[in-house]
Design a protein around this motif. Structure first.
Motif, mmCIF file in Angstrom:
data_model
loop_
_atom_site.group_PDB
_atom_site.id
_atom_site.type_symbol
_atom_site.label_atom_id
_atom_site.label_comp_id
_atom_site.label_asym_id
_atom_site.label_seq_id
_atom_site.Cartn_x
_atom_site.Cartn_y
_atom_site.Cartn_z
ATOM 1 N N VAL A 228 2.694 11.289 -8.746
ATOM 2 C CA VAL A 228 2.712 10.484 -7.512
ATOM 3 C C VAL A 228 1.469 10.812 -6.691
ATOM 4 O O VAL A 228 1.048 11.970 -6.612
ATOM 5 C CB VAL A 228 3.983 10.761 -6.690
ATOM 6 N N ALA A 229 0.891 9.788 -6.057
ATOM 7 C CA ALA A 229 -0.247 9.971 -5.160
ATOM 8 C C ALA A 229 -0.010 9.187 -3.876
ATOM 9 O O ALA A 229 0.574 8.090 -3.900
ATOM 10 C CB ALA A 229 -1.540 9.511 -5.825
ATOM 11 N N LEU A 230 -0.466 9.740 -2.751
ATOM 12 C CA LEU A 230 -0.322 9.104 -1.447
ATOM 13 C C LEU A 230 -1.696 8.825 -0.847
ATOM 14 O O LEU A 230 -2.556 9.704 -0.799
ATOM 15 C CB LEU A 230 0.476 9.991 -0.491
ATOM 16 N N LEU A 231 -1.882 7.582 -0.387
ATOM 17 C CA LEU A 231 -3.122 7.186 0.295
ATOM 18 C C LEU A 231 -2.758 6.614 1.659
ATOM 19 O O LEU A 231 -1.659 6.070 1.845
ATOM 20 C CB LEU A 231 -3.879 6.124 -0.514
ATOM 21 N N THR A 267 -11.155 5.541 -5.347
ATOM 22 C CA THR A 267 -9.993 6.430 -5.364
ATOM 23 C C THR A 267 -8.953 5.972 -6.384
ATOM 24 O O THR A 267 -8.393 6.781 -7.131
ATOM 25 C CB THR A 267 -9.366 6.506 -3.966
ATOM 26 N N LEU A 268 -8.678 4.683 -6.412
ATOM 27 C CA LEU A 268 -7.691 4.160 -7.363
ATOM 28 C C LEU A 268 -8.156 4.354 -8.800
ATOM 29 O O LEU A 268 -7.342 4.571 -9.704
ATOM 30 C CB LEU A 268 -7.430 2.677 -7.082
ATOM 31 N N SER A 269 -9.459 4.283 -9.011
ATOM 32 C CA SER A 269 -9.991 4.512 -10.354
ATOM 33 C C SER A 269 -9.739 5.950 -10.795
ATOM 34 O O SER A 269 -9.439 6.206 -11.976
ATOM 35 C CB SER A 269 -11.487 4.203 -10.380
ATOM 36 N N GLU A 270 -9.809 6.888 -9.858
ATOM 37 C CA GLU A 270 -9.557 8.290 -10.164
ATOM 38 C C GLU A 270 -8.081 8.582 -10.398
ATOM 39 O O GLU A 270 -7.729 9.582 -11.041
ATOM 40 C CB GLU A 270 -10.073 9.176 -9.026
ATOM 41 N N LEU A 271 -7.199 7.718 -9.865
ATOM 42 C CA LEU A 271 -5.753 7.964 -9.922
ATOM 43 C C LEU A 271 -5.060 7.103 -10.982
ATOM 44 O O LEU A 271 -3.870 6.839 -10.884
ATOM 45 C CB LEU A 271 -5.130 7.704 -8.545
ATOM 46 N N VAL A 277 1.303 5.042 -7.095
ATOM 47 C CA VAL A 277 0.392 5.286 -5.976
ATOM 48 C C VAL A 277 0.891 4.471 -4.790
ATOM 49 O O VAL A 277 1.047 3.245 -4.893
ATOM 50 C CB VAL A 277 -1.054 4.881 -6.326
ATOM 51 N N LEU A 278 1.161 5.152 -3.680
ATOM 52 C CA LEU A 278 1.673 4.502 -2.474
ATOM 53 C C LEU A 278 0.603 4.538 -1.395
ATOM 54 O O LEU A 278 0.036 5.598 -1.102
ATOM 55 C CB LEU A 278 2.941 5.195 -1.986
ATOM 56 N N ILE A 279 0.343 3.368 -0.792
ATOM 57 C CA ILE A 279 -0.686 3.250 0.247
ATOM 58 C C ILE A 279 -0.008 2.917 1.565
ATOM 59 O O ILE A 279 0.638 1.870 1.700
ATOM 60 C CB ILE A 279 -1.705 2.160 -0.105
ATOM 61 N N ASP A 280 -0.163 3.803 2.536
ATOM 62 C CA ASP A 280 0.353 3.574 3.892
ATOM 63 C C ASP A 280 -0.759 2.906 4.699
ATOM 64 O O ASP A 280 -1.803 3.507 4.953
ATOM 65 C CB ASP A 280 0.756 4.908 4.530
ATOM 66 N N THR A 281 -0.546 1.648 5.099
ATOM 67 C CA THR A 281 -1.603 0.884 5.775
ATOM 68 C C THR A 281 -1.484 0.968 7.293
ATOM 69 O O THR A 281 -0.486 1.440 7.836
ATOM 70 C CB THR A 281 -1.548 -0.596 5.357
#
Length: 428
Positions: A228-231, A267-271, A277-281
């Motif tokens: 899991v990754a958080l952005l 960043t998405l390319s690295e993940l 991957v969850l992106i908090d806008t």
């Protein structure tokens, strides 16, 4: 403008003459008793439409005067005499005559429109009264749905789906069945199982950051923290980035701050090896022009980013419609309803989800992570919407108030077309 005068011994006979010569859509200007019977002044509907729509000057004073004199009608002629100077040496100019004629024509149009509005209101009241007498069970169901927060639009079309021979209890059960069939809900934890890149979007204060943390926690429990990754793109709100960072530390997930489209793409390319991957806008008003920029950044980052719209159950219907319209232009894959525990009724937000055909993934009912988020189940949510209907609210209409509001022009027109169901509404 050709006003026709009809004289007959009875009103029925005079109206028959009007219908034969001018048609059923003729406009009645006056109806009065005279020595020999009844006099009716009428105007053809086509003449009325042309008079309202034309921008050309009105007929001259002389032509109007000759017309009314030929019809032996002195009421309007007396009105003219008040506006024209009595001294023959001070007769108005041709321009003044046209101005007086135009003013008089506008007065006639205004009076006719006022009469038409009054008649339409009276007919609407009669139509509503007849409807309540013929279908009392449907009226009771109509009130129930409105009190639960469902919109008049969806309510009217829903009632139009129901058979005529059902009583209130049967109609309510059938209505709930139709609503259940049309509330689209995802398979339980479908987002967590499938994975992918999800951006949580929506206005300020709806709980995007907390919801992001809840989804991340569910995914960690299922697949592990390393998947899991958080952005976050929230660099505007004070403490917004830090709040998500704290959640990330508790879950063992690093949180990255995104500045622009290029940064997001890199960043998405690295993940790529992450399951989710969850992106908090950034939260922003649905009327903010930056909404378009935000959606453009998510769309042009080089990878598929699914937008999940966060809707608060405490918003009113008009606000929800504005929010959905603003974010739907950029494309959304579904929605999550938050603050269910704070809402007086779920009918408003469920109505918006049904009408706008949104896929509902989860509902959130508190601040606890990850406990206060649940997979959406349509039957349970609708059952709760009807169960929590307020009975003594300051916004609940009394019987007299309800009848007064429903017996309006707009409601009368829609009541006559209840048999036409809302586009795409399934019947089960």
């Amino acid at each position: 403008m050709k006003v026709k005068r009809y004289i007959a011994s009875t009103s029925r006979e005079a109206l028959r003459q009007v219908k034969e010569e001018l048609g059923e859509d003729a406009v009645i200007l006056s109806n009065r008793k005279i020595r020999n019977g009844v006099e009716i002044m009428a105007l053809a509907d086509a003449e009325m439409s042309n008079l309202v729509q034309q921008d050309t000057p009105a007929p001259s004073l002389s032509s109007l005067s000759r017309h009314y004199e030929s019809q032996n009608d002195f009421t309007e002629a007396e009105t003219y005499s008040k506006r024209v100077p009595e001294n023959p040496l001070q007769q108005p100019s041709l321009h003044e005559n046209d101005s007086i004629s135009a003013t008089f024509a506008r007065d006639i149009i205004a009076e006719i429109q006022a009469m038409r509005t009054t008649l339409e209101d009276q007919m609407a009241t009669v139509a509503w009264g007849n409807f309540t007498q013929r279908r009392p069970d449907k009226v009771k169901l109509l009130r129930t749905l409105l009190d639960c927060g469902f919109s008049p639009l969806l309510t009217r079309h829903l009632i139009g789906k129901l058979p005529e021979d059902l009583d209130y209890e049967q109609s309510l059960k059938q209505a709930m069945s139709i609503l259940t069939a049309n509330l689209r809900t995802a398979v339980s934890d479908d987002m967590i199982e499938r994975g992918g890149i999800y951006a949580l979007v929506g206005p300020t204060g709806v709980g995007k950051t907390t919801t992001t943390a809840k989804l991340a926690a569910r995914c960690v429990i299922r697949h592990g923290a390393d998947k899991v990754a958080l952005l976050t793109t929230d660099s505007y709100r004070i403490g917004g980035h830090e709040q998500l960072r704290i959640y990330g530390q508790l879950l063992g997930i690093p949180v990255r701050n995104i500045k622009d489209t290029e940064d997001l793409q890199l960043t998405l390319s690295e993940l790529r090896n992450k399951h989710m991957v969850l992106i908090d806008t950034v939260g922003m008003s649905q009327r903010d022009r930056m909404v378009v920029q935000q959606m453009s950044m998510l769309r042009n980052c080089g990878m598929e980013v699914k937008r999940i719209l966060i809707l608060s159950a405490t918003c009113n219907g008009k606000t929800l419609d504005e929010i959905i319209s603003a974010y739907q232009e950029g494309g959304i894959s579904g929605c999550i309803i938050t603050k269910v525990d704070e809402a007086a009724s779920l009918g408003v937000v469920l109505d918006a989800a049904i009408r706008r055909k949104l896929m509902l993934h989860y509902v959130a009912n508190g601040q606890k992570v990850p406990e206060d988020i649940h997979a959406a189940h349509s039957r349970y949510l609708l059952h709760r919407a009807f169960k929590s209907s307020p009975k003594d609210s300051a916004f609940t209409l009394q019987d007299a108030e309800f009848a007064l509001i429903m017996a309006t022009k707009g409601e009368a027109e829609t009541l006559s077309s209840m048999g036409q169901a809302i586009a795409g509404l399934a019947y089960d």
